[in-house]
Design a protein around this motif. Sequence first.
Motif, short mmCIF file in Angstrom:
data_model
loop_
_atom_site.label_atom_id
_atom_site.label_comp_id
_atom_site.label_asym_id
_atom_site.label_seq_id
_atom_site.Cartn_x
_atom_site.Cartn_y
_atom_site.Cartn_z
N ASN A 99 36.09 50.95 29.83
CA ASN A 99 35.37 49.76 29.39
C ASN A 99 36.30 48.69 28.84
O ASN A 99 35.89 47.55 28.59
N GLN A 100 37.59 49.04 28.67
CA GLN A 100 38.56 48.07 28.18
C GLN A 100 39.49 47.56 29.29
O GLN A 100 40.37 46.74 29.03
N VAL A 101 39.28 48.05 30.52
CA VAL A 101 40.07 47.55 31.64
C VAL A 101 39.64 46.12 31.95
O VAL A 101 38.45 45.83 32.12
N LYS A 102 40.60 45.22 32.01
CA LYS A 102 40.29 43.80 32.22
C LYS A 102 40.22 43.48 33.71
O LYS A 102 40.93 44.06 34.52
N LEU A 103 39.35 42.53 34.04
CA LEU A 103 39.24 42.02 35.40
C LEU A 103 39.92 40.66 35.46
O LEU A 103 39.57 39.75 34.71
N ILE A 104 40.89 40.53 36.34
CA ILE A 104 41.61 39.27 36.52
C ILE A 104 41.12 38.63 37.81
O ILE A 104 41.17 39.24 38.88
N SER A 105 40.62 37.41 37.73
CA SER A 105 39.94 36.78 38.86
C SER A 105 40.51 35.40 39.17
O SER A 105 40.91 34.66 38.27
N HIS A 106 40.57 35.09 40.48
CA HIS A 106 41.00 33.77 40.94
C HIS A 106 40.06 33.31 42.05
O HIS A 106 39.60 34.12 42.86
N LYS A 107 39.77 32.02 42.08
CA LYS A 107 38.95 31.44 43.15
C LYS A 107 39.72 30.31 43.80
O LYS A 107 40.16 29.39 43.12
N THR A 108 39.91 30.40 45.12
CA THR A 108 40.71 29.42 45.86
C THR A 108 39.91 28.86 47.02
O THR A 108 39.34 29.62 47.81
N GLU A 109 39.87 27.56 47.13
CA GLU A 109 39.14 26.93 48.23
C GLU A 109 39.95 27.01 49.52
O GLU A 109 41.18 26.86 49.51
#
Length: 206
Positions: A99-109
Amino acid sequence: MKQRILILSFTLSTLLCFGQKGYLELSENFDKYKGSLREYYNDIFPKLYKDFSQQSYARYTSIPSFSEEYAFSVETIDNRYYIISNRFSENFWYAKKRNQVKLISHKTEIDSTLYLKIGNLFQILTQQMKTSEKEKRGFDGTMFYFATTDTTGQMKTGETWSPNDNTVLDRIVKVCNRLFSIDKEKNSSHSDIVKEIEKLIEEIKK
């Protein structure tokens, strides 16, 4: 931790010839697993697929044995095209506190040309899937999943385990890894990715 390693070792039995195949195999049914593995699969995908469409146009997932899991989904938002890339901060299986694992997210057009080529590639890959009765995994490697929605609105998912170097599937994985990291690519390199996808489509059609 020892129990998780033993379960992983037992379940991911080695099949040396699998990586030589030039097609995806129909994705397994995760409901067949029990205990820790069932819990892992039930937990990982809802977290890793955050902000992904339930019926993806094109979705790629990498589940390594030891490093962090990651995925991307090609999305249409307000009539514009994007690649949403998600990865965990650490390997989800071995995390002491998931529950402490982080999600790293990127959005690219991306432009419409790349969008259509990715969709075409994923459609052809899933159309050529085959069913295997053998175990597909090894202890040290990566399972790759390719998912798309067909013309009837059904999700189709194929998988491959650590394809051999320089095979068609290996090149497809490398292209997908570039797409996952497309936020780091220069816009001029997008045309190179399109050309590589076109070559791959021609090869898998043969």
